[in-house]
Write an enzyme that holds these catalytic residues in place. Sequence first.
Site, mmCIF file in Angstrom:
data_model
loop_
_atom_site.group_PDB
_atom_site.id
_atom_site.type_symbol
_atom_site.label_atom_id
_atom_site.label_comp_id
_atom_site.label_asym_id
_atom_site.label_seq_id
_atom_site.Cartn_x
_atom_site.Cartn_y
_atom_site.Cartn_z
ATOM 1 C CG ASN A 1 -8.038 -1.832 -4.994
ATOM 2 O OD1 ASN A 1 -7.115 -2.635 -4.854
ATOM 3 N ND2 ASN A 1 -8.298 -0.908 -4.057
ATOM 4 C CG ASP B 1 -2.056 0.983 1.101
ATOM 5 O OD1 ASP B 1 -2.436 1.320 -0.035
ATOM 6 O OD2 ASP B 1 -2.564 1.444 2.146
HETATM 7 C C1 IPE Z 1 -5.500 -2.603 -0.086
HETATM 8 O O1 IPE Z 1 -5.213 -1.267 -0.171
HETATM 9 C C2 IPE Z 1 -5.454 -3.239 -1.444
HETATM 10 C C3 IPE Z 1 -4.130 -3.348 -2.031
HETATM 11 C C4 IPE Z 1 -3.002 -2.984 -1.508
HETATM 12 C C5 IPE Z 1 -4.106 -3.950 -3.345
HETATM 13 P P1 IPE Z 1 -6.327 -0.140 -0.321
HETATM 14 O O2 IPE Z 1 -5.588 1.128 -0.487
HETATM 15 O O3 IPE Z 1 -7.287 -0.518 -1.387
HETATM 16 O O4 IPE Z 1 -7.075 -0.229 1.088
HETATM 17 P P2 IPE Z 1 -7.902 0.869 1.872
HETATM 18 O O5 IPE Z 1 -8.922 1.425 0.917
HETATM 19 O O6 IPE Z 1 -6.952 1.918 2.317
HETATM 20 O O7 IPE Z 1 -8.499 0.146 3.036
HETATM 21 C C1 IPE Z 2 -1.748 0.161 -3.344
HETATM 22 O O1 IPE Z 2 -1.482 1.527 -3.367
HETATM 23 C C2 IPE Z 2 -1.905 -0.415 -4.716
HETATM 24 C C3 IPE Z 2 -3.284 -0.714 -5.096
HETATM 25 C C4 IPE Z 2 -4.316 -0.646 -4.321
HETATM 26 C C5 IPE Z 2 -3.498 -1.130 -6.472
HETATM 27 P P1 IPE Z 2 -2.654 2.590 -3.369
HETATM 28 O O2 IPE Z 2 -3.076 2.838 -4.772
HETATM 29 O O3 IPE Z 2 -3.755 2.172 -2.454
HETATM 30 O O4 IPE Z 2 -1.910 3.855 -2.806
HETATM 31 P P2 IPE Z 2 -2.453 4.852 -1.718
HETATM 32 O O5 IPE Z 2 -2.831 4.033 -0.518
HETATM 33 O O6 IPE Z 2 -3.632 5.549 -2.314
HETATM 34 O O7 IPE Z 2 -1.312 5.759 -1.451
HETATM 35 MG MG MG Z 3 -4.119 2.436 -0.486
#
Ligand code: IPE
Ligand code: IPE
Ligand code: MG
Length: 240
Positions: A62, A14
Site C-alpha cells: 500500500n 477492502d
Molecule cells: C488489501 O487491499 C490490503 C488491505 C485491505 C489493507 P488492496 O486494495 O491493497 O488489494 P489489491 O491491490 O486490490 O489487491
Molecule cells: C482498503 O480499502 C483499505 C486499505 C487498503 C488501506 P481500499 O483503499 O483498498 O479501497 P478500494 O479497494 O480502493 O475501494
Molecule cells: Mg482495495
Amino acid sequence: MEKNELKHLAIIMDGNGRWAQKQGKKRSYGHKAGVGALERIALHAVDIGVQCLSVYAFSTDNFKRSKEEVDYLMKLFVDSFHSTNNKFDNRGIKVVFSGVTDNLPDDVVESMKTIIEKTKDNQNGVLNICLNYGGQEEIIRASERYHKDLNSGKIKMEEMNRDKFYEYMDNNLPPIDLMIRTGGERRLSNFMLYQMMYAEIYFIDTYFPDFNEKELDDIIDNYYDVDRRFGGINEKERNS
Ligand code: IPE
Ligand code: IPE
Ligand code: MG
C-alpha cells in the site's frame, strides 16, 4: 453434526476508497468510515465469542499509493488508536500487531506501543491489526527466527513441523478458520498466507464501511455448518 469452531476470524477490509468515490467523496472519507466499521465489527466479534480477529489495515504494497493517501492513513492510524484505545480496553480486548514498524512514522509506532501496552493483560479476545504487513514477508521473518533458534541450538531441525512453525510467526496466532474479504475482489493480496491453509473463504461485494454485524452473523451462521474435511472424509462418506 456439531457446528464448526471459530477461533480465528480474519477480514480483508477492502473497498473504502470505492465506497467514498461512489458518493462523490475523497478516498480519505472512506478510510475514516472504515475505522468506524472496524470498531463495530471488533466489538461484535468479541461479544459473540470469537477469540481472535485479524484485520488487514495496511499492506506493505500500500506504500505504492499516493503520498497524500499514505500520509492520511498514517495520521488516521494515530488518531484512531488513541480513540479506540479505551473502547477496546474496556471490553477486555488485547490488541496486537502483525507486520514491521521499520518504515512507519514515529507517531504511528508510538500509538501502536501505547495500545499494546494498555491492553496487554486483557483476556476477552485478541484483535490482531496487520499494519505494514505482507504474508510472504511474515513467512520470511518466521524463517529467520527459526534459523536463529537452529543456530543457537534452541530447536533441532527434526522438531520443526507445520504446527511448530506458527510459534515463529508474528504473534503465534492459530490457523484462520474463516476469512472474509469485503469489496468484491476475489484475491488474497498477500494476507496471512500461512495461516489460511484450511480457511473457509467468503468474498462479499459489500464495501467495508457498509459491512455490519448482521452480515457478519449471517456468514458465521453459514460457516458453522460447512463440512470442513481438512483433507479427510466426513463420517457419512466413511460409512458408505
Ligand atoms: C488489501 O487491499 C490490503 C488491505 C485491505 C489493507 P488492496 O486494495 O491493497 O488489494 P489489491 O491491490 O486490490 O489487491
Ligand atoms: C482498503 O480499502 C483499505 C486499505 C487498503 C488501506 P481500499 O483503499 O483498498 O479501497 P478500494 O479497494 O480502493 O475501494
Ligand atoms: Mg482495495
